[in-house]
Design a protein around this motif. Structure first.
Motif, mmCIF file in Angstrom:
data_model
loop_
_atom_site.group_PDB
_atom_site.id
_atom_site.type_symbol
_atom_site.label_atom_id
_atom_site.label_comp_id
_atom_site.label_asym_id
_atom_site.label_seq_id
_atom_site.Cartn_x
_atom_site.Cartn_y
_atom_site.Cartn_z
ATOM 1 N N GLU A 124 11.436 21.826 -42.698
ATOM 2 C CA GLU A 124 12.597 21.457 -41.889
ATOM 3 C C GLU A 124 13.515 22.647 -41.669
ATOM 4 O O GLU A 124 14.038 22.852 -40.572
ATOM 5 N N THR A 125 13.694 23.460 -42.710
ATOM 6 C CA THR A 125 14.577 24.623 -42.603
ATOM 7 C C THR A 125 14.062 25.610 -41.570
ATOM 8 O O THR A 125 14.787 26.031 -40.664
ATOM 9 N N ARG A 127 11.788 25.140 -39.227
ATOM 10 C CA ARG A 127 11.700 24.532 -37.894
ATOM 11 C C ARG A 127 13.066 24.480 -37.210
ATOM 12 O O ARG A 127 13.197 24.795 -36.026
ATOM 13 N N ASP A 128 14.089 24.090 -37.967
ATOM 14 C CA ASP A 128 15.423 23.990 -37.368
ATOM 15 C C ASP A 128 15.942 25.352 -36.913
ATOM 16 O O ASP A 128 16.533 25.472 -35.834
ATOM 17 N N VAL A 129 15.736 26.387 -37.737
ATOM 18 C CA VAL A 129 16.192 27.717 -37.360
ATOM 19 C C VAL A 129 15.403 28.226 -36.159
ATOM 20 O O VAL A 129 15.977 28.784 -35.214
ATOM 21 N N HIS A 130 14.088 28.041 -36.171
ATOM 22 C CA HIS A 130 13.254 28.457 -35.035
ATOM 23 C C HIS A 130 13.716 27.764 -33.751
ATOM 24 O O HIS A 130 13.902 28.422 -32.714
ATOM 25 N N ASN A 131 13.926 26.446 -33.806
ATOM 26 C CA ASN A 131 14.301 25.700 -32.604
ATOM 27 C C ASN A 131 15.696 26.061 -32.106
ATOM 28 O O ASN A 131 15.991 25.913 -30.915
ATOM 29 N N SER A 132 16.555 26.528 -33.009
ATOM 30 C CA SER A 132 17.913 26.880 -32.600
ATOM 31 C C SER A 132 17.943 28.098 -31.691
ATOM 32 O O SER A 132 18.940 28.343 -31.010
ATOM 33 N N ARG A 249 20.659 29.689 -25.471
ATOM 34 C CA ARG A 249 20.825 28.285 -25.848
ATOM 35 C C ARG A 249 21.484 27.456 -24.746
ATOM 36 O O ARG A 249 21.465 26.226 -24.813
#
Length: 305
Positions: A124-125, A127-132, A249
């Protein structure tokens, strides 16, 4: 891209590391960035190419996966993040990777490469940073999009020195690829010929390559030597990166739509066929640009492998 990668690892908790784009493919240029922990190489990936029993350069080291971090790539559009993690998670003795990545490495330490890849994609960590840092798009779900033969597909891989060997770490390959002996200090001299041979396998007109070096934060080096001008330039560079990342973004579709409405309304208000003439001129310019891009061999779009 250097700004994206630098702030991506920053958000993952990595300390005192940044990426620098290299515009010259020679050992001296790379050595000037020392210490260099590894490089991330971006190249056009041939559509339909499958992993083979023997790599075109170097040799598979299937036993190495037990002594280094190597993960299979299990999802699309994450090869950039996976490439930089391939360097970081093998440099824990030289880089402060932070508690989150350290825990991830310890958790996956006994996993085979395919399960490491699954664990990476399910983190989750990470993935969240990558998607940000993903580009904002209201039209395309990049996680579900599949490449076709009309697309230009690009792929990131990593090169780094581990346990006295120069390794190529590519999640699409079945194992790390060894390119011979190489200690930390020899890395700039050993990796450049490997990259040159790889680029040499492409047609002479193919120039779409990018090389990023993972290095120690240059602001620290500037402070150590007391070079205030250098430190100022590095701080300004970081400010520019933050602005560029913010633009990535943001979704500009609404803004562009309102601008187009205003322009069209202004042309219609002029009367006397001004709108039709303007439209024909725009179509002619668009066709000319498309023809020019075809002559240069540029694709109309690209995605990551």
């Amino acid at each position: 891209m250097q700004g994206v990668f630098t702030y991506l690892i920053d958000n993952l908790g990595v300390k005192d590391v940044q990426f620098e784009e290299l515009i010259s493919l020679d050992a001296d240029t790379l050595r000037q960035q020392s210490p260099v922990y590894g490089v991330v190489f971006l190249f056009k990936y041939p559509i339909g190419e499958k992993p083979s029993e023997t790599p075109k350069d170097g040799s598979f080291d299937f036993e190495a996966a037990e002594n280094l971090f190597f993960a299979a790539q299990t999802i699309q559009n994450a090869c950039g993040t996976q490439a930089l993690l391939s360097v970081l998670l093998n440099k824990e003795d030289q880089v402060e990777i932070g508690p989150q990545l350290r825990e991830f490495k310890e958790f996956t330490g006994a996993f085979p490469s395919d399960l490491r890849g699954e664990a990476l994609s399910n983190s989750e960590t990470i993935r969240d940073v990558h998607n940000s840092f993903a580009r904002s798009s209201p039209f395309v779900d990049e996680q579900q999009r599949l490449a076709t033969e009309e697309d230009d597909v690009y792929h990131f891989i990593a090169y780094t020195s581990i346990n006295g060997t120069l390794y190529e770490l590519d999640g699409l390959q079945p194992a790390p690829i060894s390119h011979g002996s190489c200690n930390f200090d020899e890395f700039p001299d050993k990796v450049i010929p490997v990259l040159q041979r790889r680029i040499g396998r492409y047609p002479a007109h193919e120039i779409r390559f990018n090389l990023l070096a993972m290095v120690r934060d240059l602001r620290l080096r500037a402070r150590e030597v007391g070079d205030q001008d250098w430190l100022y330039r590095e701080e300004q560079k970081r400010t520019g990166w933050q602005w560029e990342n913010a633009l990535r973004r943001h979704n500009f579709v609404g803004f562009v739509g309102e601008v187009m409405k205003g322009v069209v309304g202004a042309k219609l208000s002029e009367g006397d066929g001004a709108y039709d003439e303007w439209l024909k001129a725009a179509e002619a310019k668009t066709k000319a640009r498309i023809e020019e891009r075809k002559k240069k061999g540029e694709g109309e779009e690209s995605i990551e492998a």
